[in-house]
Design an enzyme around this catalytic site. Structure first.
Site, mmCIF file in Angstrom:
data_model
loop_
_atom_site.group_PDB
_atom_site.id
_atom_site.type_symbol
_atom_site.label_atom_id
_atom_site.label_comp_id
_atom_site.label_asym_id
_atom_site.label_seq_id
_atom_site.Cartn_x
_atom_site.Cartn_y
_atom_site.Cartn_z
ATOM 1 N N ASP A 127 0.864 -1.177 0.000
ATOM 2 C CA ASP A 127 0.000 0.000 0.000
ATOM 3 C C ASP A 127 0.905 1.234 0.000
ATOM 4 O O ASP A 127 1.660 1.454 0.949
ATOM 5 C CB ASP A 127 -0.879 -0.028 1.260
ATOM 6 N N ALA A 153 -2.495 4.398 -8.136
ATOM 7 C CA ALA A 153 -3.255 5.651 -8.078
ATOM 8 C C ALA A 153 -4.712 5.319 -7.792
ATOM 9 O O ALA A 153 -5.149 4.177 -8.001
ATOM 10 C CB ALA A 153 -3.163 6.398 -9.409
ATOM 11 N N THR A 204 -7.919 6.192 -9.449
ATOM 12 C CA THR A 204 -8.203 6.747 -10.773
ATOM 13 C C THR A 204 -9.696 7.018 -11.004
ATOM 14 O O THR A 204 -10.090 7.315 -12.128
ATOM 15 C CB THR A 204 -7.674 5.801 -11.871
ATOM 16 N N ASP A 227 -2.953 14.570 -17.824
ATOM 17 C CA ASP A 227 -3.371 15.811 -18.478
ATOM 18 C C ASP A 227 -4.308 16.624 -17.583
ATOM 19 O O ASP A 227 -4.496 17.817 -17.809
ATOM 20 C CB ASP A 227 -4.101 15.484 -19.786
ATOM 21 N N TYR A 260 -9.096 15.092 -8.471
ATOM 22 C CA TYR A 260 -8.103 14.130 -8.987
ATOM 23 C C TYR A 260 -6.874 14.862 -9.527
ATOM 24 O O TYR A 260 -5.735 14.526 -9.200
ATOM 25 C CB TYR A 260 -8.765 13.278 -10.077
ATOM 26 N N LYS A 262 -3.050 14.744 -8.110
ATOM 27 C CA LYS A 262 -1.931 14.312 -8.943
ATOM 28 C C LYS A 262 -0.850 15.387 -9.014
ATOM 29 O O LYS A 262 0.339 15.085 -9.090
ATOM 30 C CB LYS A 262 -2.420 13.960 -10.350
ATOM 31 N N TRP A 271 -5.944 9.318 -21.313
ATOM 32 C CA TRP A 271 -6.889 8.532 -22.123
ATOM 33 C C TRP A 271 -6.338 7.123 -22.389
ATOM 34 O O TRP A 271 -6.302 6.661 -23.533
ATOM 35 C CB TRP A 271 -7.196 9.251 -23.433
HETATM 36 N N1 LIG Z 1 -6.214 5.483 -17.061
HETATM 37 C C1 LIG Z 1 -5.988 6.652 -17.634
HETATM 38 O O1 LIG Z 1 -6.614 7.037 -18.627
HETATM 39 C C2 LIG Z 1 -4.931 7.579 -17.065
HETATM 40 C C3 LIG Z 1 -4.843 8.881 -17.582
HETATM 41 C C4 LIG Z 1 -3.860 9.734 -17.067
HETATM 42 C C5 LIG Z 1 -3.014 9.295 -16.077
HETATM 43 N N2 LIG Z 1 -3.143 8.042 -15.582
HETATM 44 C C6 LIG Z 1 -2.226 7.636 -14.518
HETATM 45 O O2 LIG Z 1 -1.541 6.467 -14.936
HETATM 46 C C7 LIG Z 1 -1.259 5.657 -13.800
HETATM 47 C C8 LIG Z 1 -1.772 4.246 -14.053
HETATM 48 O O3 LIG Z 1 -3.182 4.317 -14.239
HETATM 49 P P1 LIG Z 1 -4.062 3.033 -14.568
HETATM 50 O O4 LIG Z 1 -4.998 3.424 -15.636
HETATM 51 O O5 LIG Z 1 -3.220 1.828 -14.715
HETATM 52 O O6 LIG Z 1 -4.905 2.940 -13.218
HETATM 53 P P2 LIG Z 1 -5.632 1.678 -12.567
HETATM 54 O O7 LIG Z 1 -5.928 0.649 -13.595
HETATM 55 O O8 LIG Z 1 -6.749 2.234 -11.753
HETATM 56 O O9 LIG Z 1 -4.499 1.087 -11.626
HETATM 57 C C9 LIG Z 1 -4.113 1.723 -10.468
HETATM 58 C C10 LIG Z 1 -3.688 0.659 -9.506
HETATM 59 O O10 LIG Z 1 -3.298 1.287 -8.294
HETATM 60 C C11 LIG Z 1 -3.773 0.493 -7.240
HETATM 61 N N3 LIG Z 1 -3.856 1.250 -6.006
HETATM 62 C C12 LIG Z 1 -4.865 2.055 -5.561
HETATM 63 N N4 LIG Z 1 -4.577 2.524 -4.354
HETATM 64 C C13 LIG Z 1 -3.369 2.011 -4.005
HETATM 65 C C14 LIG Z 1 -2.547 2.113 -2.863
HETATM 66 N N5 LIG Z 1 -2.900 2.862 -1.802
HETATM 67 N N6 LIG Z 1 -1.378 1.432 -2.851
HETATM 68 C C15 LIG Z 1 -1.012 0.674 -3.905
HETATM 69 N N7 LIG Z 1 -1.742 0.532 -5.003
HETATM 70 C C16 LIG Z 1 -2.916 1.198 -5.066
HETATM 71 C C17 LIG Z 1 -5.116 -0.009 -7.707
HETATM 72 O O11 LIG Z 1 -5.502 -1.132 -6.970
HETATM 73 P P3 LIG Z 1 -7.065 -1.470 -6.776
HETATM 74 O O12 LIG Z 1 -7.657 -1.548 -8.144
HETATM 75 O O13 LIG Z 1 -7.040 -2.755 -6.044
HETATM 76 O O14 LIG Z 1 -7.615 -0.328 -5.986
HETATM 77 C C18 LIG Z 1 -4.814 -0.331 -9.158
HETATM 78 O O15 LIG Z 1 -4.346 -1.649 -9.295
HETATM 79 C C19 LIG Z 1 -1.904 6.373 -12.604
HETATM 80 O O16 LIG Z 1 -0.929 7.178 -11.997
HETATM 81 C C20 LIG Z 1 -2.943 7.261 -13.242
HETATM 82 O O17 LIG Z 1 -3.215 8.396 -12.433
HETATM 83 C C21 LIG Z 1 -4.081 7.170 -16.040
#
Ligand SMILES: NC(=O)c1ccc[n+]([C@@H]2O[C@H](COP(=O)([O-])OP(=O)(O)OC[C@H]3O[C@@H](n4cnc5c(N)ncnc54)[C@H](OP(=O)(O)O)[C@@H]3O)[C@@H](O)[C@H]2O)c1
Length: 295
Positions: free
Chosen positions: A37, A61, A63, A103, A126, A130, A149
């Site tokens: 965590d 994160a 998200t 973004d 959010y 970030k 995205w």
């Molecule tokens: N998805 C997008 O379109 C997007 C866009 C811009 C930036 N980003 C950034 O890209 C990165 C990856 O995003 P993603 O799309 O892969 O997100 P994701 O699929 O939601 O994955 C995030 C992971 O973080 C885990 N998590 C949540 N709280 C946590 C904690 N306290 N300690 C450890 N792990 C934790 C979640 O676990 P659980 O599911 O079990 O909660 C999940 O496995 C993030 O930094 C996000 O902000 C994503």
């Protein structure tokens, strides 16, 4: 080279971990949320000390962009404060931290691509959280990698939801007045590996697939790939589709800092390459009117 990946169970974390495991000489220590965590600063410090990584990639994160509006403290803890612990622990062992960002640190009022040094002004909780995470990473001399995205084979995403709807031949209304850059997690993961191993100096990097489109244009492209009628996708305005969190209207990022690295391909080419993988596992879910829930 030793890599430590947090949030390894997420959409990006899973693809990054898979790709890293194929890199010769890479020792990969990947932790899902239940295994580490990131809000537990003592556990973070202890794990980083035990692994002694060269590179830490924080894919963890919260998200849920709309959910964050209701629980700012939780958003701040995971997306903001926790990064300070990771940055400090990384610095102490001489590791390079790559912090993922978004973004959504911008307000979307621009009409030309946001440079890495453009002034930030997040519109929602959010994005504010970030940004706190960004500052923690940069303050300790690390790397911030902004993306947007995302689509990939794992977890929930707009692309997988649309692919499901298209396969079912369902009509859908999608916002047409938000513009951005769909980005494949695999292409982003490759960029992270380059930043982790290369000579690029610490700072802010934008990592998105090239080109731009609206959510509507993105959905039409998915319907076409699915062999469904793109006419089933109807454009609507953001105003017709209110959500708890405000979104930037214009989310096109410039890539000046990453210029020494090979450019990332156009989003349409990335989507075509990802397509068989997107279809390999369906993300449940759906309503007939689909906006953009998660980041
Ligand atoms: N998805 C997008 O379109 C997007 C866009 C811009 C930036 N980003 C950034 O890209 C990165 C990856 O995003 P993603 O799309 O892969 O997100 P994701 O699929 O939601 O994955 C995030 C992971 O973080 C885990 N998590 C949540 N709280 C946590 C904690 N306290 N300690 C450890 N792990 C934790 C979640 O676990 P659980 O599911 O079990 O909660 C999940 O496995 C993030 O930094 C996000 O902000 C994503």
């Amino acid at each position: 080279m030793r890599w430590l990946v947090t949030g390894a169970g997420g959409m990006l974390g899973r693809d990054l971990t898979r790709l890293l495991r194929a890199v010769p000489g890479a020792h990969v220590h990947a932790f899902t949320r239940t295994e580490l965590d990131v809000c537990d600063a003592a556990a973070v410090a202890e794990t980083v000390r035990a692994v002694l990584p060269d590179v830490v990639v924080n894919c963890a994160a919260w998200t849920d962009v709309d959910g964050a509006e209701q629980d700012e403290a939780r958003a701040m803890a995971i997306n903001g404060t926790a990064v300070a612990g990771l940055a400090l622990a990384s610095t102490r062992v001489g590791a390079r931290l790559l912090q993922l960002s978004t973004d959504y640190v911008f307000d979307g009022a621009a009409r030309t691509p946001y440079g890495e040094d453009a002034p930030t002004r997040p519109l929602n909780v959010y994005g504010r959280a970030k940004l706190v995470g960004e500052r923690a990473a940069l303050g300790d001399g690390h790397y911030v990698v902004r993306t947007e995205w995302l689509f990939g084979a794992h977890g929930r995403s707009f692309a997988r939801t649309m692919a499901t709807l298209a396969a079912e031949g369902r009509a859908v209304r999608v916002v047409d007045d938000q513009v951005g850059q769909p980005t494949w997690t695999v292409d982003l993961a490759e960029r992270l590996i380059l930043l982790g191993t290369g000579q690029a100096p610490p700072g802010v990097y934008h990592a998105t697939n090239a080109g731009r489109t609206s959510w509507y244009g993105y959905a039409r492209q998915i319907y076409e790939l699915a062999g469904a009628d793109p006419g089933l996708v109807e454009p609507v305005s953001t105003a017709a589709f209110p959500r708890p969190a405000l979104r930037p209207a214009y989310s096109v990022l410039g890539h000046d800092a990453g210029r020494p690295l090979p450019p990332m391909r156009d989003w349409r080419a990335a989507l075509s390459a990802a397509w068989p993988h997107l279809l390999s596992g369906w993300g449940g879910v759906v309503s007939q009117t689909v906006g953009v829930g998660r980041q």
